[in-house]
Design a protein around this motif. Sequence first.
Motif: not given
Length: 254
Positions: A159-182
């Motif tokens: 099988n083949f599984i691919n994960d892609i994730a993006f992360e943005a942080t503000y002032d090393q405190k607030l962290r926002l993430t979005a991830a997608w898997q195929f």
Amino acid sequence: SKGYGFETGVIVPTSFAAFTGTFNYVNSEMWRMPLGKIWDIHFGASKDVLDWLSVGVNLYFRRYTDWDKDSANAFGADFGALARLGDVAFLKDLRLGASVLNCGKPADFKTLGMDNDDSCSKFPTIFTPRAAASATIFEAGKWVGGLSIDVAAPSMVQNFINDIAFEATYDQKLRLTAAWQFNLRESVEAESDGRSALSLGVSYKFGKKLGGKDSSITPALASQYLYDGIFALSTGAVVELGQKDTSGAEVEMW
């Protein structure tokens, strides 16, 4: 119907190596996620062997109970390495990882498969090679953004599984993430309802006094639509005891 699960763990850094331990439990008898009951225990250790290279090993034990109350055990080890390559072109703090997972005995676990066939399957899928890369891709004021890509080939490259994730942080405190898997087999052999949906997460780091030490607590919240009306919602927190050591050692002579 509902399903639930929880996980707890600890990381203990020492001068010799970093040691980890985790325990998690999942209980789901939903028609589209008939996982049964899963107990999962991990013990691991990792060590810097060079300034830029770390290696690690993880031992695991899992116990499964299916909807017919039959139980099975799985145990084995995972092996991995992480290379820190620094800045390469526009990529900052580039890291490359490689691992081989589930080297051991899988469990015969009765569940409902992708083709709606009630049969036994081997889980976890034995011998899964995995590779990943991550780097910082932009910096703007107090905002920092990073991207990671992970590929896996479970069941000895069936099988083949691919994960892609993006992360943005503000002032090393607030962290926002979005991830997608195929997942290749899920996309080919079953309807793709929700299987390629984004998972979204948010966390915020608070400074706290714990035991007289400057520590931090980072609560997090994440959600994802799975399939057939199943919606996953999770929350948790990371507690760091004591301040990070960011200064080098001082050597005094005479």
